[in-house]
Design an enzyme around this catalytic site. Structure first.
Site, PDB file in Angstrom:
ATOM      1  CG  HIS A 132      -1.943   0.958   1.365  1.00  0.00           C
ATOM      2  ND1 HIS A 132      -1.734   2.273   1.717  1.00  0.00           N
ATOM      3  CD2 HIS A 132      -3.282   0.844   1.168  1.00  0.00           C
ATOM      4  CE1 HIS A 132      -2.886   2.915   1.729  1.00  0.00           C
ATOM      5  NE2 HIS A 132      -3.848   2.072   1.402  1.00  0.00           N
ATOM      6  CG  ASP A 209       0.326  -2.412   6.193  1.00  0.00           C
ATOM      7  OD1 ASP A 209      -0.613  -2.474   7.011  1.00  0.00           O
ATOM      8  OD2 ASP A 209       0.259  -1.782   5.126  1.00  0.00           O
ATOM      9  CD  GLN A 212      -7.183  -4.642   3.994  1.00  0.00           C
ATOM     10  OE1 GLN A 212      -8.161  -5.302   4.351  1.00  0.00           O
ATOM     11  NE2 GLN A 212      -7.291  -3.382   3.600  1.00  0.00           N
ATOM     12  CE  LYS A 235      -7.489  -0.114   6.004  1.00  0.00           C
ATOM     13  NZ  LYS A 235      -8.175   0.268   4.767  1.00  0.00           N
ATOM     14  CB  CYS A 372      -3.650   3.249  -1.704  1.00  0.00           C
ATOM     15  SG  CYS A 372      -4.873   4.520  -1.449  1.00  0.00           S
TER      16      CYS A 372
HETATM   17  C1  PLP Z   1      -2.574  -2.899   3.607  1.00  0.00           C
HETATM   18  C2  PLP Z   1      -2.911  -1.497   4.030  1.00  0.00           C
HETATM   19  N1  PLP Z   1      -1.953  -0.743   4.601  1.00  0.00           N
HETATM   20  C3  PLP Z   1      -2.186   0.504   5.016  1.00  0.00           C
HETATM   21  C4  PLP Z   1      -3.419   1.084   4.846  1.00  0.00           C
HETATM   22  C5  PLP Z   1      -3.637   2.493   5.322  1.00  0.00           C
HETATM   23  O1  PLP Z   1      -4.573   2.506   6.357  1.00  0.00           O
HETATM   24  P1  PLP Z   1      -5.125   3.900   6.911  1.00  0.00           P
HETATM   25  O2  PLP Z   1      -5.580   4.672   5.715  1.00  0.00           O
HETATM   26  O3  PLP Z   1      -6.262   3.489   7.807  1.00  0.00           O
HETATM   27  O4  PLP Z   1      -4.028   4.551   7.648  1.00  0.00           O
HETATM   28  C6  PLP Z   1      -4.439   0.360   4.239  1.00  0.00           C
HETATM   29  C7  PLP Z   1      -5.768   0.969   3.984  1.00  0.00           C
HETATM   30  O5  PLP Z   1      -6.395   0.690   3.002  1.00  0.00           O
HETATM   31  C8  PLP Z   1      -4.185  -0.982   3.840  1.00  0.00           C
HETATM   32  O6  PLP Z   1      -5.135  -1.726   3.280  1.00  0.00           O
END
Ligand code: PLP
Length: 414
Positions: A132, A209, A212, A235, A372
């Site tokens: 991401h 990270d 998910q 999430k 993203c």
């Molecule tokens: C794998 C992953 N990392 C990071 C993020 C970023 O999360 P946030 O926008 O809640 O900070 C997301 C959000 O879609 C994600 O799916």
């Protein structure tokens, strides 16, 4: 509850009708069921979380850490209990949990605090193609300042981080490996123990990270053996505006503050200011009090159902959807067969945005776009994908509605 799901009994199948009834957001304005398949972007909220936030913002509301009056003392207890709950949920200790605005801020914190003091020109870090943007851009911003190199681990043919390639790429110059535990586009699940062994084998730290992963799999950071773990509450059926960074205590204790202000200090004078111990050192300003209470309620909600059961349920939905899509002409499904709760696909001759718009008319909400993850889109050779991501309130009727909507789209586009 400790070690999250590993100590829970699997209570499958889920009573989806009963679960769904607890989510006011799961109906459309006219009362028809909403086929919400965008939990990967953000999850709907159960009434228990909404109620907890309403109480925290209403009858229980007060600041934390400062007030001498009893309401504030009670709120401080509840806020710190939320931190313990997050720690228990992912197998960490409470002094290792920093509340952040979300995963994005948590990764920026690691980059700006740990990275800015530990990385030097000539060092290397390893990311992967499927990250991401929030696990790419913070490192690029820092690399521009410091001059370390960013290497990119390729994917296997079926869309998993290629750990054999990672093994070949890693050298003692690598100081950090930062990978998604579960891909937000492909649902691919990282083999974390192998990633830990590879990173630690060259003396690098491993950041996972978990955005998910945390809503879909039991996570135990102590058992995983990683060094940093981040996730966002929204999430996980909790509120927006809060998430967490877990970092191994000895690493966190050695990290300098990254933002200054109230709450993060020990003593302030114009001659010399000293800082509070971790995790307070990283939480400048009045924290997201209501959101922390909401996150605790979300964890209670998920724990009551059990992550092993949630995982089993979502895997069954992924299998059903992949089988239906595979049986259709002109649909290409991305990612590995065994994925966690997320399926990305393309319908030949139809832009994902058009598909998403037509599905919306049918009461089916999917995500269409680059998610993203533009480097991953470039790797897949597409500008965008259609993505269905499941949550605890989905069942086979949502899969059927999606398939009906795709069939209709095919007819419209001839
Ligand atoms: C794998 C992953 N990392 C990071 C993020 C970023 O999360 P946030 O926008 O809640 O900070 C997301 C959000 O879609 C994600 O799916």
């Amino acid at each position: 509850m400790s070690l999250a799901g590993t100590q829970q009994r699997v209570k499958a199948p889920l009573d989806v009708a009963a679960i769904r009834a607890q989510f006011p957001g799961m109906a459309m304005a006219d009362g028809r069921p909403w086929h919400y398949l965008d939990t990967g972007a953000t999850a709907q909220k159960p009434q228990a979380v909404i109620d907890a936030c309403a109480r925290a913002m209403g009858v229980d509301y007060a600041t934390v850490h400062r007030g001498v009056y009893s309401r504030s003392a009670d709120m401080t207890l509840a806020f710190e209990a939320a931190r313990r709950k997050v720690a228990d949920f992912i197998g960490g200790r409470e002094n290792e949990i920093v509340f952040t605005r979300g995963a994005t801020e948590a990764i920026n914190l690691v980059a700006q605090s740990w990275g800015a003091t530990q990385l030097r020109a000539g060092d290397r870090i390893l990311l992967s193609v499927l990250e991401h943007h929030s696990n790419i851009v913070p490192w690029q911003l820092l690399a521009e300042r410091i001059g370390f190199a960013i290497d990119v681990c390729p994917l296997t043919e079926d869309g998993q981080i290629d750990l054999a390639a990672a093994e070949a790429m890693l050298t003692p110059a690598h100081r950090l490996v930062a990978f998604a535990h579960v891909s937000n586009v492909l649902g691919s699940v990282l083999d974390c123990s192998r990633a830990v062994a590879l990173a630690h084998g060259v003396g690098a730290k491993l950041l996972l990270d978990g955005c998910q992963a945390v809503p879909r799999l039991p996570v135990d950071v102590a058992a995983l053996g990683c060094d940093f773990y981040v996730f966002s509450a929204h999430k996980l059926y909790g509120p927006t505006g809060i998430g967490a960074l877990w970092a191994r205590a000895e690493i966190l204790d050695a990290m300098p503050p990254w933002q200054g202000g109230g709450s993060m200090i020990d003593r302030v004078s114009f001659a010399k200011t000293t800082y509070a111990p971790a995790p307070q050192r990283f939480e400048a300003g009045t924290p997201a009090i209501v959101e922390a209470i909401g996150l605790a309620a979300a964890i209670d909600f998920v724990n009551a159902i059990g992550l092993p059961a949630i995982h089993t349920h979502e895997v069954a939905l992924v299998e059903a959807l992949r089988a239906e899509l595979a049986a259709m002409n002109s649909v290409h499904v991305f990612g590995p067969r065994h994925s966690a709760g997320i399926v990305s696909f393309a319908l030949e001759g139809v832009h994902p945005h058009d598909l998403g718009t037509i599905l919306d008319e049918e009461g089916v909400a999917i995500r269409a776009g680059h998610h993203c993850a533009q480097p991953l889109m470039a790797h897949l050779g597409v500008p965008a994908t259609a993505r269905a991501s499941f949550g605890i309130y989905n069942d086979q009727s949502d899969v059927a509605a999606l398939i009906r909507g795709i069939e209709r789209t095919k007819r419209i586009f001839g």
